[in-house]
Design an enzyme around this catalytic site. Sequence first.
Site, PDB file in Angstrom:
ATOM      1  N   CYS A   1     -23.733  -3.211  17.898  1.00  0.00           N
ATOM      2  CA  CYS A   1     -24.827  -4.062  17.425  1.00  0.00           C
ATOM      3  C   CYS A   1     -24.968  -5.192  18.446  1.00  0.00           C
ATOM      4  CB  CYS A   1     -24.592  -4.546  16.001  1.00  0.00           C
ATOM      5  SG  CYS A   1     -23.000  -5.334  15.689  1.00  0.00           S
ATOM      6  N   LEU A   2     -25.140  -6.436  18.026  1.00  0.00           N
ATOM      7  CA  LEU A   2     -25.228  -7.526  18.990  1.00  0.00           C
ATOM      8  C   LEU A   2     -23.835  -7.992  19.404  1.00  0.00           C
ATOM      9  CD1 LEU A   2     -27.703 -10.413  19.200  1.00  0.00           C
ATOM     10  CD2 LEU A   2     -25.275 -10.970  19.227  1.00  0.00           C
TER      11      LEU A   2
END
Length: 278
Positions: A167-168
């Site tokens: 994800c981030l």
Amino acid sequence: MTDHDGMASGPDFRDDQTMQDRVLPLRGIHNFRDYGGYAARGGRLRRGVLWRSGQHCDASPEDLDVVHELGLGTVFDLRGDSERAANPCLRHQDFAGEVLFHPGETASEHGRAVHEEAARGVVTAEDARKAMLRLYEQLAYREVLVGTFRLYLKTLATRDAPSLLHCLAGKDRTGVAAAIVHSVLGVHHDDIVADYLLTNTAGDAEARIAAGARHVRSGFGRSMDDAAVRVLMGVEAAFLDRAFKSMTERHGSVEGYARDMLGLTPEMLAGLEARLVA
């Protein structure tokens, strides 16, 4: 070793050095590590086929070379559409794998990661902890995230090449997804939590926290104290426990959640075991 329920009977791979050996020390990709290798139902998760990380928008050419050597066939991107547009991941020029995601937003704040969304109104560490617990209580029920989780399980059950989940920051959405796979494959709960908590020490954790601090403070003001930023940019066992509790209350178990929400069938589970457990 497994117990009579098919769950690994005791924690495994718990010493600090062995846990850190899972981590690839990359320059521009944070939290890149192998989440295989744990004792599971019927054997041990394979090493070198299950990878997780944060986003790759700041990857150096050397980072991309190292990642390319892993032979990734699939990348699961748990970010939302606006996150991908704002921070496109860099890929090796010879990358020939497939990037999979369910279209839409996985955070309610446009263009932000879920931990950044949780930062709204946070000033103290206690504020941050309460916000993260609220986030984890419903994280596994966000429609777009559920869609990517479904792709994740289906693909792991049918493809043999190594994969990357990210994800981030590689800690919340990624952490829950990896924990679901660990759980359905019978990894001991202590090992699931240990792998989840490795985010706090993997690679250059201080650089990751500093990068995250810029994002959360730019979006939600500078009144947030340093301790609050560290809570938002780290993970705690209580966060994952809250996600598991939510799944268990609604579906009887994490495996029940995977069955009811993610479409995990006995045939898919057999595929996961055949490809991921040796």
